[in-house]
Design a protein around this motif. Structure first.
Motif, PDB file in Angstrom:
ATOM      1  N   TYR A 133     -17.006 -29.935  75.445  1.00 50.64           N
ATOM      2  CA  TYR A 133     -16.491 -31.203  74.926  1.00 50.64           C
ATOM      3  C   TYR A 133     -16.271 -31.035  73.433  1.00 50.64           C
ATOM      4  O   TYR A 133     -16.801 -30.113  72.810  1.00 50.64           O
ATOM      5  CB  TYR A 133     -17.536 -32.326  75.086  1.00 50.64           C
ATOM      6  N   ASP A 135     -13.293 -39.113  85.107  1.00 48.51           N
ATOM      7  CA  ASP A 135     -13.733 -40.046  86.144  1.00 48.51           C
ATOM      8  C   ASP A 135     -12.548 -40.837  86.716  1.00 48.51           C
ATOM      9  O   ASP A 135     -11.402 -40.651  86.285  1.00 48.51           O
ATOM     10  CB  ASP A 135     -14.847 -40.960  85.608  1.00 48.51           C
ATOM     11  N   ASP A 142     -11.376 -32.785  84.160  1.00 47.73           N
ATOM     12  CA  ASP A 142     -12.634 -33.211  84.780  1.00 47.73           C
ATOM     13  C   ASP A 142     -12.919 -34.589  84.213  1.00 47.73           C
ATOM     14  O   ASP A 142     -13.597 -34.725  83.193  1.00 47.73           O
ATOM     15  CB  ASP A 142     -13.734 -32.199  84.416  1.00 47.73           C
ATOM     16  N   ARG A 154     -21.243 -38.809  73.868  1.00 46.63           N
ATOM     17  CA  ARG A 154     -22.557 -38.480  74.453  1.00 46.63           C
ATOM     18  C   ARG A 154     -23.203 -37.329  73.680  1.00 46.63           C
ATOM     19  O   ARG A 154     -22.509 -36.434  73.198  1.00 46.63           O
ATOM     20  CB  ARG A 154     -22.342 -38.111  75.943  1.00 46.63           C
ATOM     21  N   TYR A 173     -15.736 -41.447  76.653  1.00 44.41           N
ATOM     22  CA  TYR A 173     -15.077 -40.165  76.945  1.00 44.41           C
ATOM     23  C   TYR A 173     -13.574 -40.380  76.866  1.00 44.41           C
ATOM     24  O   TYR A 173     -13.077 -41.431  77.264  1.00 44.41           O
ATOM     25  CB  TYR A 173     -15.396 -39.711  78.380  1.00 44.41           C
ATOM     26  N   ARG A 209     -27.852 -41.729  87.316  1.00 45.62           N
ATOM     27  CA  ARG A 209     -26.666 -41.036  87.858  1.00 45.62           C
ATOM     28  C   ARG A 209     -26.581 -41.200  89.370  1.00 45.62           C
ATOM     29  O   ARG A 209     -25.485 -41.319  89.931  1.00 45.62           O
ATOM     30  CB  ARG A 209     -26.686 -39.549  87.478  1.00 45.62           C
ATOM     31  N   GLU A 255      -6.048 -40.990  77.809  1.00 46.78           N
ATOM     32  CA  GLU A 255      -6.820 -41.967  78.573  1.00 46.78           C
ATOM     33  C   GLU A 255      -8.224 -41.969  77.992  1.00 46.78           C
ATOM     34  O   GLU A 255      -8.624 -41.003  77.352  1.00 46.78           O
ATOM     35  CB  GLU A 255      -6.849 -41.612  80.068  1.00 46.78           C
ATOM     36  N   ARG A 265     -25.674 -31.506  75.338  1.00 49.28           N
ATOM     37  CA  ARG A 265     -26.808 -30.992  76.132  1.00 49.28           C
ATOM     38  C   ARG A 265     -27.088 -29.546  75.724  1.00 49.28           C
ATOM     39  O   ARG A 265     -26.172 -28.841  75.279  1.00 49.28           O
ATOM     40  CB  ARG A 265     -26.455 -30.989  77.619  1.00 49.28           C
ATOM     41  N   SER A 302     -12.336 -32.716  76.705  1.00 46.46           N
ATOM     42  CA  SER A 302     -12.436 -34.132  76.346  1.00 46.46           C
ATOM     43  C   SER A 302     -13.226 -34.330  75.055  1.00 46.46           C
ATOM     44  O   SER A 302     -14.019 -33.468  74.667  1.00 46.46           O
ATOM     45  CB  SER A 302     -13.162 -34.897  77.459  1.00 46.46           C
TER      46      SER A 302
END
Ligand code: 5GP
Length: 221
Positions: free
Chosen positions: A65, A115, A113, A53, A93, A161, A84, A56, A49
């Motif tokens: 990503y 949502d 992966d 963000r 995302y 979260r 999408e 990390r 994707s």
């Protein structure tokens, strides 16, 4: 998307690729399960994707990503380059369309992966080709443990979260399969079973017509 017919090198019969979606609240073990599936199965490729963000520690740009700016993301939306997209935890995302198309043309299934919002959009665009799995944690305490052990997010992010988890879980009924991840290996075996079974659906086995025609002809010889 609907007109893609794929031929797998591993299968005698040609088969239509499928879009395999794993969703869960973050921390339910989905990334680990996705990694295990990619490792075990060479007929499925991960959809990477794009996200706005921040990266990390330990994440690899282009693998975990594609990390993009808000402007780059908007350009992809305007160019209709995303299959999408959604906003999750205030970040954007989206799924780049071109690599998915390429994988399917190469006879690969594609693992997502994403949502529930992205799953809904994907289903609207390619319903027949989509298989949706939702993974539940055995308890919210377990979910918090896993988020804390990940140690990459601040307490504030973990709290937010956890708050989001309940609302994400409320979308469990938009999925074809729902698994409780109380035992990682057992859950993984179920995911593999679902994938194997879904690949055998008659509508996906595009090479069957020719096979059955030859089969019957042999019988008549
Ligand atoms: P994380 O920031 O923890 O990697 O992901 C946060 C959430 O965003 C996860 O629930 C993940 O499934 C979701 N997500 C990741 N990529 C995409 C995407 O391309 N589209 C959508 N709709 N959701 C995504």
């Amino acid at each position: 998307m609907a007109d893609i017919i794929s031929s797998h090198p591993h299968n005698e019969l040609s088969r239509r690729g499928l879009l395999f979606v794993l969703s869960s609240p973050s921390g339910a073990g989905k990334s680990t399960l996705a990694g295990m599936l990619l490792e075990a199965d060479d007929q499925i490729a991960m959809s990477v994707s794009v996200t706005t963000r921040p990266q990390r520690p330990g994440e690899v740009d282009g693998k975990d990503y594609h990390f993009v700016t808000g402007t780059e993301f908007e350009e992809m939306v305007a160019d209709q380059a995303l299959l999408e997209y959604a906003t999750v935890f205030g970040n954007r995302y989206g799924t780049p369309a071109a690599p998915v198309q390429k994988s399917l043309e190469a006879g690969q299934d594609v693992l997502f992966d994403i949502d529930w919002q992205g799953t809904q959009q994907l289903y609207q665009r390619a319903g027949e080709d989509v298989v949706r799995i939702f993974i539940l944690p055995p308890s919210l305490a377990d979910l918090r443990d896993r988020l804390e052990s990940r140690a990459t997010d601040s307490n504030e992010i973990i709290d937010s979260r956890m708050q989001r988890a309940a609302s994400e879980i409320s979308h469990w009924d938009g999925y074809d399969y729902v698994l409780i991840n109380d035992d990682r290996d057992a859950c993984f075996a179920k995911i593999q079973n679902i994938l194997t079974t879904e690949r055998m659906r008659r509508s996906r086995q595009t090479g069957l017509i020719g096979f059955v025609r030859d089969l019957v002809a042999q019988d008549l010889e």
